[in-house]
Design a protein around this motif. Sequence first.
Motif, mmCIF file in Angstrom:
data_model
loop_
_atom_site.group_PDB
_atom_site.id
_atom_site.type_symbol
_atom_site.label_atom_id
_atom_site.label_comp_id
_atom_site.label_asym_id
_atom_site.label_seq_id
_atom_site.Cartn_x
_atom_site.Cartn_y
_atom_site.Cartn_z
ATOM 1 N N THR A 93 71.625 24.020 23.356
ATOM 2 C CA THR A 93 71.951 25.369 23.787
ATOM 3 C C THR A 93 73.630 25.459 23.433
ATOM 4 O O THR A 93 75.059 23.693 22.784
ATOM 5 N N ASN A 118 65.041 22.740 21.312
ATOM 6 C CA ASN A 118 65.068 24.381 21.708
ATOM 7 C C ASN A 118 64.628 24.767 22.744
ATOM 8 O O ASN A 118 63.313 23.757 23.389
ATOM 9 N N PRO A 119 65.771 25.656 23.756
ATOM 10 C CA PRO A 119 65.319 25.840 24.958
ATOM 11 C C PRO A 119 64.518 26.492 24.506
ATOM 12 O O PRO A 119 63.460 26.588 25.891
#
Length: 83
Positions: free
Chosen positions: A28, A53-54
């Motif tokens: 992030t 990955n978010p």
Amino acid sequence: VINLTHNLANYYSPYVNVNCICPGWIDTPMNKDMDIQFRKDEEDKILLKRFANPDEIASLVYFLGSDDASYINGEVIVVDGGC
């Protein structure tokens, strides 16, 4: 948090499912200024050799909130790429 998850799942069942997501490192903007060597050292500890990955965490949140997860209750789900 883990103990709270189990206790709340027990208390609110069968009406509410309570689960816990324990993420590892997430890529992030918050860690954009992270020391490059520190990041590399942390990534080397992860079996998948990268930060999540978010969207990978969001997909699990979405799944747990769906009817497809209606029989999952009181679980602690670790999403850390295999540490």
